[in-house]
Design a protein around this motif. Structure first.
Motif, PDB file in Angstrom:
ATOM      1  N   GLU A  42      25.017 -13.050   4.310  1.00 33.69           N
ATOM      2  CA  GLU A  42      24.813 -14.490   4.499  1.00 33.69           C
ATOM      3  C   GLU A  42      23.375 -14.778   4.920  1.00 33.69           C
ATOM      4  OE1 GLU A  42      26.543 -18.216   7.207  1.00 33.69           O
ATOM      5  OE2 GLU A  42      27.589 -16.277   7.194  1.00 33.69           O
ATOM      6  N   GLY A  43      22.875 -13.989   5.865  1.00 36.95           N
ATOM      7  CA  GLY A  43      21.520 -14.205   6.353  1.00 36.95           C
ATOM      8  C   GLY A  43      20.475 -13.961   5.289  1.00 36.95           C
ATOM      9  N   VAL A  44      20.665 -12.909   4.498  1.00 29.90           N
ATOM     10  CA  VAL A  44      19.658 -12.577   3.493  1.00 29.90           C
ATOM     11  C   VAL A  44      19.654 -13.604   2.370  1.00 29.90           C
ATOM     12  CG1 VAL A  44      21.019 -11.032   2.007  1.00 29.90           C
ATOM     13  CG2 VAL A  44      18.594 -10.605   2.326  1.00 29.90           C
ATOM     14  N   ARG A  45      20.799 -14.119   2.020  1.00 30.39           N
ATOM     15  CA  ARG A  45      20.838 -15.133   0.957  1.00 30.39           C
ATOM     16  C   ARG A  45      20.206 -16.444   1.433  1.00 30.39           C
ATOM     17  NH1 ARG A  45      23.195 -13.555  -3.467  1.00 30.39           N
ATOM     18  NH2 ARG A  45      24.659 -11.805  -3.431  1.00 30.39           N
ATOM     19  N   ALA A  46      20.419 -16.789   2.692  1.00 30.51           N
ATOM     20  CA  ALA A  46      19.808 -18.011   3.222  1.00 30.51           C
ATOM     21  C   ALA A  46      18.287 -17.895   3.216  1.00 30.51           C
ATOM     22  CB  ALA A  46      20.324 -18.282   4.630  1.00 30.51           C
ATOM     23  N   LEU A  47      17.770 -16.736   3.609  1.00 32.23           N
ATOM     24  CA  LEU A  47      16.327 -16.543   3.621  1.00 32.23           C
ATOM     25  C   LEU A  47      15.760 -16.586   2.210  1.00 32.23           C
ATOM     26  CD1 LEU A  47      13.660 -15.904   5.014  1.00 32.23           C
ATOM     27  CD2 LEU A  47      14.286 -13.471   4.933  1.00 32.23           C
ATOM     28  N   VAL A  48      16.415 -15.931   1.272  1.00 31.00           N
ATOM     29  CA  VAL A  48      15.922 -15.907  -0.104  1.00 31.00           C
ATOM     30  C   VAL A  48      15.920 -17.305  -0.707  1.00 31.00           C
ATOM     31  CG1 VAL A  48      16.567 -15.186  -2.435  1.00 31.00           C
ATOM     32  CG2 VAL A  48      16.360 -13.502  -0.612  1.00 31.00           C
ATOM     33  N   ASP A  49      16.945 -18.087  -0.427  1.00 34.53           N
ATOM     34  CA  ASP A  49      16.969 -19.467  -0.918  1.00 34.53           C
ATOM     35  C   ASP A  49      15.766 -20.238  -0.394  1.00 34.53           C
ATOM     36  OD1 ASP A  49      19.286 -19.019  -2.315  1.00 34.53           O
ATOM     37  OD2 ASP A  49      20.610 -19.933  -0.811  1.00 34.53           O
ATOM     38  N   GLU A  50      15.461 -20.041   0.882  1.00 40.56           N
ATOM     39  CA  GLU A  50      14.318 -20.729   1.485  1.00 40.56           C
ATOM     40  C   GLU A  50      12.996 -20.257   0.877  1.00 40.56           C
ATOM     41  OE1 GLU A  50      12.037 -20.957   5.782  1.00 40.56           O
ATOM     42  OE2 GLU A  50      14.178 -20.447   5.759  1.00 40.56           O
ATOM     43  N   LEU A  51      12.837 -18.951   0.721  1.00 39.38           N
ATOM     44  CA  LEU A  51      11.593 -18.413   0.168  1.00 39.38           C
ATOM     45  C   LEU A  51      11.360 -18.910  -1.249  1.00 39.38           C
ATOM     46  CD1 LEU A  51      11.673 -14.674   1.335  1.00 39.38           C
ATOM     47  CD2 LEU A  51      10.377 -16.563   2.330  1.00 39.38           C
ATOM     48  N   SER A  52      12.418 -18.933  -2.039  1.00 41.34           N
ATOM     49  CA  SER A  52      12.288 -19.347  -3.437  1.00 41.34           C
ATOM     50  C   SER A  52      11.865 -20.807  -3.546  1.00 41.34           C
ATOM     51  CB  SER A  52      13.603 -19.119  -4.171  1.00 41.34           C
ATOM     52  OG  SER A  52      13.936 -17.738  -4.198  1.00 41.34           O
ATOM     53  N   GLN A  53      12.326 -21.626  -2.617  1.00 44.09           N
ATOM     54  CA  GLN A  53      11.992 -23.041  -2.641  1.00 44.09           C
ATOM     55  C   GLN A  53      10.577 -23.312  -2.143  1.00 44.09           C
ATOM     56  OE1 GLN A  53      15.035 -24.980  -0.344  1.00 44.09           O
ATOM     57  NE2 GLN A  53      16.674 -24.421  -1.765  1.00 44.09           N
ATOM     58  N   ARG A  54      10.150 -22.572  -1.139  1.00 42.44           N
ATOM     59  CA  ARG A  54       8.874 -22.885  -0.489  1.00 42.44           C
ATOM     60  C   ARG A  54       7.673 -22.221  -1.143  1.00 42.44           C
ATOM     61  NH1 ARG A  54       9.900 -22.685   6.067  1.00 42.44           N
ATOM     62  NH2 ARG A  54      11.371 -24.424   6.181  1.00 42.44           N
ATOM     63  N   SER A  55       7.831 -21.007  -1.600  1.00 44.49           N
ATOM     64  CA  SER A  55       6.664 -20.240  -2.000  1.00 44.49           C
ATOM     65  C   SER A  55       6.297 -20.402  -3.473  1.00 44.49           C
ATOM     66  CB  SER A  55       6.889 -18.753  -1.722  1.00 44.49           C
ATOM     67  OG  SER A  55       7.916 -18.268  -2.570  1.00 44.49           O
ATOM     68  N   GLY A  56       7.243 -20.819  -4.286  1.00 44.99           N
ATOM     69  CA  GLY A  56       6.959 -20.923  -5.703  1.00 44.99           C
ATOM     70  C   GLY A  56       7.007 -19.604  -6.434  1.00 44.99           C
ATOM     71  N   VAL A  57       7.335 -18.527  -5.746  1.00 41.26           N
ATOM     72  CA  VAL A  57       7.520 -17.229  -6.398  1.00 41.26           C
ATOM     73  C   VAL A  57       8.991 -16.842  -6.271  1.00 41.26           C
ATOM     74  CG1 VAL A  57       5.160 -16.515  -5.912  1.00 41.26           C
ATOM     75  CG2 VAL A  57       6.971 -15.903  -4.309  1.00 41.26           C
ATOM     76  N   GLU A  58       9.351 -15.826  -7.028  1.00 42.01           N
ATOM     77  CA  GLU A  58      10.762 -15.443  -7.067  1.00 42.01           C
ATOM     78  C   GLU A  58      11.117 -14.472  -5.948  1.00 42.01           C
ATOM     79  OE1 GLU A  58      12.648 -15.178 -11.161  1.00 42.01           O
ATOM     80  OE2 GLU A  58      10.593 -14.563 -11.570  1.00 42.01           O
ATOM     81  N   ALA A  59      12.307 -14.645  -5.395  1.00 42.45           N
ATOM     82  CA  ALA A  59      12.859 -13.727  -4.405  1.00 42.45           C
ATOM     83  C   ALA A  59      14.321 -13.501  -4.761  1.00 42.45           C
ATOM     84  CB  ALA A  59      12.719 -14.278  -2.996  1.00 42.45           C
ATOM     85  N   ARG A  60      14.812 -12.327  -4.425  1.00 36.32           N
ATOM     86  CA  ARG A  60      16.201 -11.983  -4.691  1.00 36.32           C
ATOM     87  C   ARG A  60      16.828 -11.385  -3.436  1.00 36.32           C
ATOM     88  NH1 ARG A  60      14.867 -14.337  -8.572  1.00 36.32           N
ATOM     89  NH2 ARG A  60      15.105 -13.799 -10.786  1.00 36.32           N
ATOM     90  N   ALA A  61      18.110 -11.620  -3.269  1.00 37.62           N
ATOM     91  CA  ALA A  61      18.868 -11.058  -2.150  1.00 37.62           C
ATOM     92  C   ALA A  61      19.682  -9.870  -2.636  1.00 37.62           C
ATOM     93  CB  ALA A  61      19.803 -12.117  -1.561  1.00 37.62           C
ATOM     94  N   PHE A  62      19.794  -8.863  -1.774  1.00 41.95           N
ATOM     95  CA  PHE A  62      20.628  -7.712  -2.112  1.00 41.95           C
ATOM     96  C   PHE A  62      21.284  -7.208  -0.826  1.00 41.95           C
ATOM     97  CE2 PHE A  62      21.804  -3.397  -3.170  1.00 41.95           C
ATOM     98  CZ  PHE A  62      22.243  -3.513  -4.487  1.00 41.95           C
ATOM     99  N   LYS A  63      22.607  -7.160  -0.837  1.00 45.08           N
ATOM    100  CA  LYS A  63      23.327  -6.619   0.314  1.00 45.08           C
ATOM    101  C   LYS A  63      23.336  -5.103   0.224  1.00 45.08           C
ATOM    102  CE  LYS A  63      27.698  -6.532   2.832  1.00 45.08           C
ATOM    103  NZ  LYS A  63      29.116  -6.940   2.886  1.00 45.08           N
ATOM    104  N   VAL A  64      22.903  -4.433   1.312  1.00 44.32           N
ATOM    105  CA  VAL A  64      22.818  -2.980   1.284  1.00 44.32           C
ATOM    106  C   VAL A  64      23.142  -2.391   2.643  1.00 44.32           C
ATOM    107  CG1 VAL A  64      20.343  -2.914   1.859  1.00 44.32           C
ATOM    108  CG2 VAL A  64      21.362  -1.029   0.565  1.00 44.32           C
ATOM    109  N   ASP A  65      23.836  -1.287   2.634  1.00 44.37           N
ATOM    110  CA  ASP A  65      24.002  -0.425   3.798  1.00 44.37           C
ATOM    111  C   ASP A  65      23.100   0.779   3.539  1.00 44.37           C
ATOM    112  OD1 ASP A  65      24.717   1.451   5.704  1.00 44.37           O
ATOM    113  OD2 ASP A  65      26.873   1.138   5.486  1.00 44.37           O
ATOM    114  N   VAL A  66      21.967   0.842   4.241  1.00 43.59           N
ATOM    115  CA  VAL A  66      20.978   1.874   3.918  1.00 43.59           C
ATOM    116  C   VAL A  66      21.447   3.280   4.278  1.00 43.59           C
ATOM    117  CG1 VAL A  66      19.037   0.284   4.094  1.00 43.59           C
ATOM    118  CG2 VAL A  66      19.724   1.623   6.112  1.00 43.59           C
ATOM    119  N   SER A  67      22.556   3.394   4.999  1.00 45.82           N
ATOM    120  CA  SER A  67      23.088   4.720   5.315  1.00 45.82           C
ATOM    121  C   SER A  67      23.865   5.320   4.149  1.00 45.82           C
ATOM    122  CB  SER A  67      23.997   4.653   6.549  1.00 45.82           C
ATOM    123  OG  SER A  67      25.214   3.990   6.265  1.00 45.82           O
TER     124      SER A  67
END
Length: 252
Positions: A42-67
């Motif tokens: 949820e947090g990563v998708r909210a941030l990506v939505d914000e970045l995509s709107q503000r910066s004019g460049v593309e961002a993508r969200a990916f849920k990951v368990d790095v372990s």
């Protein structure tokens, strides 16, 4: 030399909050296309939505368990599928673990911390490096800690993981610098985050501040500044290094 990331593709793990969020915001603001990866979907998708709107460049969200190596491999594959290349990576995801003296540590707690903080960084580099080689090179920053240089009572697993991160960073730098991939580590001191601000008493917080000769805690943006400098072409001769960002904590 420049810190403009236009045309570059980056992965940031643990990117939904704190240092990872600051790194992701700065990269995106400087023109990078960013895959923001985090266990907090949820947090990563909210941030990506914000970045995509503000910066004019593309961002993508990916849920990951790095372990989990298969999830980290999938994260890199997703990046290549979406953007066609990988140039930059920040292996930032980490956890603190339960506090206990060495003779009382629960082995399960030990493995949980090492699985995220150390193995997660290894898995990141394991799959990021081949992708970067195909893209013609790149730059990686692994998030260590001031506790990658000293001990800390009650935190043996965390300390072990961060010491190890500096070691594998140096090793990867030796192996791949001649092939166009730079690898460095950053060692934050205690950073001002909502968790620290809300979970500590005023007395404990003051004690923590007092450990830093600069007289305050650091901010995520200050860590992001050195991280993204190391990723940039401005740091083209910098590899295999460990950079504390600690208000002179380690100078004592």
């Amino acid at each position: 030399m420049t810190q403009d990331f236009a045309g570059k593709v980056a992965i940031v793990t643990g990117g939904a909050s704190g240092i990872g969020e600051a790194v992701s915001r700065d990269l995106s603001g400087r023109g990078a296309q960013v895959v923001v990866a985090d266990f907090n979907e949820e947090g990563v998708r909210a941030l990506v939505d914000e970045l995509s709107q503000r910066s004019g460049v593309e961002a993508r969200a990916f849920k990951v368990d790095v372990s989990k190596p298969d999830e980290v491999e999938a994260m890199v594959g997703f990046t290549i599928k979406e953007f066609g290349q990988l140039d930059l990576a920040v292996n930032n995801a980490g956890i603190g673990g339960k506090s206990a003296p060495m003779g009382e540590i629960d082995p399960d707690d030990w493995h949980k911390v090492l699985n995220v903080n150390l193995h997660g960084v290894f898995y990141g580099m394991r799959y990021q490096i081949p992708a970067m080689l195909k893209s013609g090179g790149g730059s990686i920053v692994n998030m260590a800690s001031i506790l990658g240089a000293v001990g800390w009572r009650g935190s043996a697993a965390y300390v072990a993981s961060k010491h190890a991160v500096t070691g594998i960073t140096q090793t990867a730098a030796l192996e791949y610098s001649s092939k166009g991939i730079r690898v460095n580590a950053v060692g934050p001191g205690f950073i001002k985050t909502p968790l620290i601000e809300t979970s500590m008493s005023d007395e404990a917080h003051a004690g923590l501040v007092g450990m830093h000769p600069i007289g305050r805690l650091g901010t995520p943006d200050e860590v992001a500044a050195i991280t993204n400098f190391l990723l940039s072409d401005a740091a083209s001769f910098v590899t295999g290094s460990y950079y504390p960002v600690d208000g002179a904590f380690l100078a004592q």
